[in-house]
Design an enzyme around this catalytic site. Sequence first.
Site, short mmCIF file in Angstrom:
data_model
loop_
_atom_site.label_atom_id
_atom_site.label_comp_id
_atom_site.label_asym_id
_atom_site.label_seq_id
_atom_site.Cartn_x
_atom_site.Cartn_y
_atom_site.Cartn_z
N HIS A 154 0.78 -1.21 -0.21
CA HIS A 154 0.00 0.27 -0.13
C HIS A 154 0.90 1.22 0.07
CE1 HIS A 154 -4.11 -1.82 0.80
NE2 HIS A 154 -3.32 -2.95 0.95
N ASP A 362 3.43 9.32 -1.30
CA ASP A 362 2.48 8.53 -0.88
C ASP A 362 2.26 7.39 -1.96
OD1 ASP A 362 0.13 8.25 0.58
OD2 ASP A 362 -0.58 10.20 0.65
C1 GDG Z 1 -2.12 4.02 3.13
C2 GDG Z 1 -1.11 4.52 2.24
C3 GDG Z 1 -2.82 4.53 0.32
C4 GDG Z 1 -8.62 10.45 7.40
N1 GDG Z 1 -8.93 11.10 8.30
C5 GDG Z 1 -10.14 10.81 8.70
C6 GDG Z 1 -10.45 9.64 7.95
N2 GDG Z 1 -9.41 9.50 6.90
C7 GDG Z 1 -9.34 8.45 5.97
C8 GDG Z 1 -9.48 9.35 4.80
C9 GDG Z 1 -9.06 8.10 3.73
C10 GDG Z 1 -8.11 7.32 4.65
O1 GDG Z 1 -8.33 7.55 5.94
C11 GDG Z 1 -6.68 7.67 4.47
O2 GDG Z 1 -6.08 6.93 3.30
P1 GDG Z 1 -4.97 7.45 2.43
O3 GDG Z 1 -4.91 6.79 1.40
O4 GDG Z 1 -5.04 9.13 2.32
O5 GDG Z 1 -3.75 7.33 3.35
P2 GDG Z 1 -2.95 6.28 4.40
O6 GDG Z 1 -3.77 6.08 5.96
O7 GDG Z 1 -1.45 6.64 4.51
O8 GDG Z 1 -3.17 4.74 3.56
C12 GDG Z 1 -1.75 5.39 0.94
C13 GDG Z 1 -3.81 3.57 1.27
O9 GDG Z 1 -2.97 2.93 2.20
C14 GDG Z 1 -4.74 2.64 0.65
O10 GDG Z 1 -3.90 1.67 -0.02
O11 GDG Z 1 -3.69 5.21 -0.54
O12 GDG Z 1 -0.99 5.72 -0.01
O13 GDG Z 1 -0.25 5.42 2.88
O14 GDG Z 1 -10.04 7.05 3.25
O15 GDG Z 1 -10.79 9.55 4.29
N3 GDG Z 1 -11.61 8.98 7.90
C15 GDG Z 1 -12.68 9.42 8.88
N4 GDG Z 1 -12.29 10.41 9.69
C16 GDG Z 1 -11.23 11.10 9.51
O16 GDG Z 1 -10.81 12.11 10.50
N5 GDG Z 1 -13.70 8.85 9.32
#
Ligand code: GDG
Length: 459
Positions: A154, A362
């Site tokens: 990921h 990322d």
């Molecule tokens: C890893 C990889 C890859 C965030 N704040 C809140 C909240 N979130 C949710 C977002 C989004 C998720 O969390 C974060 O996803 P990301 O992709 O931005 O980042 P990582 O957590 O670092 O994830 C990344 C991912 O895995 C999937 O393969 O894309 O590159 O690092 O869905 O909306 N959700 C809620 N409250 C918040 O305050 N409910």
Amino acid sequence: MGRLIAISNRTAADPGARAGGLAVAVWESLKSTGGVWFGWSGDLVGQPSRSVRVLKDDGVEFVLTDLSHEEHDQYYLQYANSVLWPVFHYRVDLAAFDSDAFQVYAAVNQRIANLVAERLQEGDSVWVHDYHFLLMGDSLRRAGWDGSIGFFLHIPFPPPEVFRALPEHQWIARAMCGFSVIGFQSQQDRSNFTRYLIEDCKGKDLGDGVFEAFNTTIKIEAYPIGIDAKSFEEAATTQKAAKASERIGRFLGGRNLVIGVDRMDYSKGLPERFEAVGRLFDDYPETHGSVSVTQIAPPSRSKVDEYRELRQTLDRLAGRINGDYGDLDWIPLRYLARSYEREELAGLFRIARVGLVTPLRDGMNLVCKEFVMAQDEADPGVLILSEFAGAAEQLKAAVLVNPHDTRKMAEAINHALTMPLDERKQRWEALRDVVTKQDIAWWRKKFLKDLESLQVDQG
Ligand code: GDG
């Protein structure tokens, strides 16, 4: 097709944990096919426990193991989060190299592999997730499993020059060749890994995404992860979403909203983003009093020192900007170190004029895709996206920026704020098409199709 068996550090056994990127993706996959999900229970015990907890929810079986305090410290906090996470995000400077921690990391991979292997049946497809289990292919082979094993990373995979900084790089690469399919988020990650295989492991490109190394063949592809686009679109028009828009609307008082939502993590480029916001107000006085930037940054991995430092840096930068520019009725930049519900986030995205997604590095980044799906098609906001997010390979219609170039980033924010409706619509439609077509179901099918076709070949 046999059962789907997923392995990841944290599972979605606790419904509250189904919000994160990985959890949502795997949960959706298992629910649609039925299957078993192995991982950590979230509990810590004195000694590594041999007992497991089995739960069932919505046709999915969870097999959960506790971690000992030592395993949690060495495997999880040290090796996974303080060595692999920084190095894979190109931050060798932040890595706390520790060979003892690697031994425990390897032992946990083997312990969980043994647990899984005991329960595998012929025809099962095994799908391993993320940097906690880089050795799992090899560990499962040692535990006697000779069926196919897929692995999806990921987070980014760094260029060979950076990967070689890991004292254990050869061990890790050799173990990774125990997987039958290795999936990366982007072409960039894929080519970093295949270049390493060719340069350091006498790897050969056999064509069609298949490589030969260490006397085995591995399918290596990019499978950019998507979101449940339809459901996020719907989330943005729920009552909860409307309530959140209304609440922030009262704070904004008619000003334009620029929004960022990221876990509080150094890979997300928050200090650079705050610097860019400072430059926006320095260089574009017309924005004074007409724009408010809100950054939501729920704290994560708070036990690691760098995150405490990050918080202090953000406090200092926000203090400077608000001290210089704030007024009795205007807060130029505020950040909220807490989390909100998914629908609330969708509501905030919907009324934002600009979405700022500017990680330094990322794997993919799902927030930018969620921002796109939450927009009102009659008046869409503009996505500003880092060229160093995996998503930039797909979302070419976003305003792409180099997150280290704070002057250009300020210019991009100003450009987004003043962009005519026609251009906003054109860009947004192109983005929406990609996010809708290459959604979570598309990703899952693409990966599992490759994994299953191998099983047929082998069978
Ligand atoms: C890893 C990889 C890859 C965030 N704040 C809140 C909240 N979130 C949710 C977002 C989004 C998720 O969390 C974060 O996803 P990301 O992709 O931005 O980042 P990582 O957590 O670092 O994830 C990344 C991912 O895995 C999937 O393969 O894309 O590159 O690092 O869905 O909306 N959700 C809620 N409250 C918040 O305050 N409910």
